[in-house]
Design a protein around this motif. Sequence first.
Motif, short mmCIF file in Angstrom:
data_model
loop_
_atom_site.label_atom_id
_atom_site.label_comp_id
_atom_site.label_asym_id
_atom_site.label_seq_id
_atom_site.Cartn_x
_atom_site.Cartn_y
_atom_site.Cartn_z
N UNK A 236 0.85 -1.19 0.00
CA UNK A 236 0.00 0.00 0.00
C UNK A 236 0.88 1.24 0.00
N UNK A 237 1.48 1.53 -1.16
CA UNK A 237 2.42 2.64 -1.24
C UNK A 237 1.80 3.99 -0.98
N UNK A 238 0.47 4.10 -1.11
CA UNK A 238 -0.18 5.38 -0.84
C UNK A 238 -0.17 5.72 0.65
N UNK A 239 0.21 4.76 1.50
CA UNK A 239 0.33 5.07 2.94
C UNK A 239 1.45 6.07 3.20
N UNK A 240 2.42 6.17 2.28
CA UNK A 240 3.54 7.10 2.45
C UNK A 240 3.12 8.55 2.25
N UNK B 282 -5.60 8.52 7.59
CA UNK B 282 -5.54 7.86 6.30
C UNK B 282 -4.87 6.50 6.37
N UNK B 283 -3.85 6.38 7.22
CA UNK B 283 -3.16 5.10 7.37
C UNK B 283 -4.09 4.07 8.00
N UNK C 286 -7.36 -0.82 7.00
CA UNK C 286 -8.66 -1.50 6.96
C UNK C 286 -8.95 -2.02 5.56
N UNK C 287 -8.54 -1.26 4.54
CA UNK C 287 -8.74 -1.71 3.16
C UNK C 287 -7.89 -2.94 2.86
N UNK D 57 4.64 -0.05 10.98
CA UNK D 57 5.22 0.66 12.12
C UNK D 57 4.18 1.20 13.08
N UNK D 58 3.00 1.54 12.56
CA UNK D 58 2.02 2.28 13.35
C UNK D 58 0.88 1.40 13.85
N UNK D 59 0.37 0.50 13.01
CA UNK D 59 -0.86 -0.21 13.32
C UNK D 59 -0.66 -1.31 14.36
N UNK D 60 -1.74 -1.61 15.07
CA UNK D 60 -1.72 -2.70 16.04
C UNK D 60 -2.80 -3.74 15.76
N UNK D 61 -3.49 -3.61 14.63
CA UNK D 61 -4.51 -4.58 14.23
C UNK D 61 -4.06 -5.19 12.90
#
Length: 369
Positions: free
Chosen positions: A167-171, A177-178, A183-184, A214-218
């Motif tokens: 998911x390069x759009x996370x950058x 948004x992240x 979720x997507x 780095x950020x998510x926990x799910x």
Amino acid sequence: MEKLEVKNPTLILDEKICRQNLSNMAERAKKHGLKLVPHFKTHQSLLIGEWYKDYGVQEITVSSFKMAYYFKDKGFSNIHIAFPFNPLLISDLNGIQDQSISIQLVNEEVTKALATDLTKETGFFIEIDTGYGRTGVPIGKLEEIDAILREASFSHKLKFKGFYIHAGHSYYADLEGIHKIQKEIQEAFRILKAKYKSQYTELVCRSGDTPTCSIMDDFEYIDEIGPGNFVFYDITQAEIGSCSREDIAIILAAPVVDIKKGNNEILIHAGGVHLSKDVLNLNGHKNFGEVVYLNELGWEHPTAPSYLKSISQEHGTIHASAQLMDSIKIGDIIGILPIHSCMTADCMKEYKTLNGRMVDHLEGRGITG
């Protein structure tokens, strides 16, 4: 830093910070029951690649056949090429012996060519696009996945491993948004597992971008993660919230060649050929990199920020704080935190550690000692 004898633009690597980043990501993977299959496109170094083994990494990801070949005899159980496979390289793939290589497929045509001409057993992932728009089968087009799997079934050499999402759009997203992007990703993997898991009982779902890792926990529906940038991080990742500036493991050490006191500007030998021309717009200005102060232990972050406001091929102009202007002189060496560490490493093609050791890069000199 005098012991490093820096005279020209030099990419400096802090091994301690780098190893801490590796340790942190390995612990995150362990905490969430995930396999860590890191991407090596950021560092592209045999020596740095060895460090990953200290944190339990056994499989790796690369972005090209050339990179896979560079790491092929270094003791990793599998090397995954996370790029749509180039059918012109089928004979090259057949020629690699005694190394497990997996590839990425995105269309029926290449799969058919592989089914016809592949002579060695090769695992493959199908890349899925959940909104980035660069490559991969859109999640809404399951018939294209079916076509790839159908063509692969005609070969006993092609072994389906699962699905891959980068998911390069996370950058380019903020924290909200992240979360949405994650979720997507999870929803895509839920759909894919519901449809294909009964037939392919061992399939795995791998997610590969540094911000979500780095950020998510799910991580529901995700089995493996393959981040790459986390090994060094950079200003972009710090702005996203993936890390702090203190987690950035590389700087470009650059000589000061002129000072314009009336304009609060410092001219350094560092430009696009060293840092790349990646840029962020922060606080209403262009930022091509941020200044750190070198010391005998490495570098420190100033209380008053200074930043690289413009670059050309070889030149860089720093907008300097009063603190920096009061202390700098021509001939000093200044440190620049990169906007995009992957591109800076690729531009510089080698590293120097804080103790003066030269470290290899795929595109540069093969020096590891």
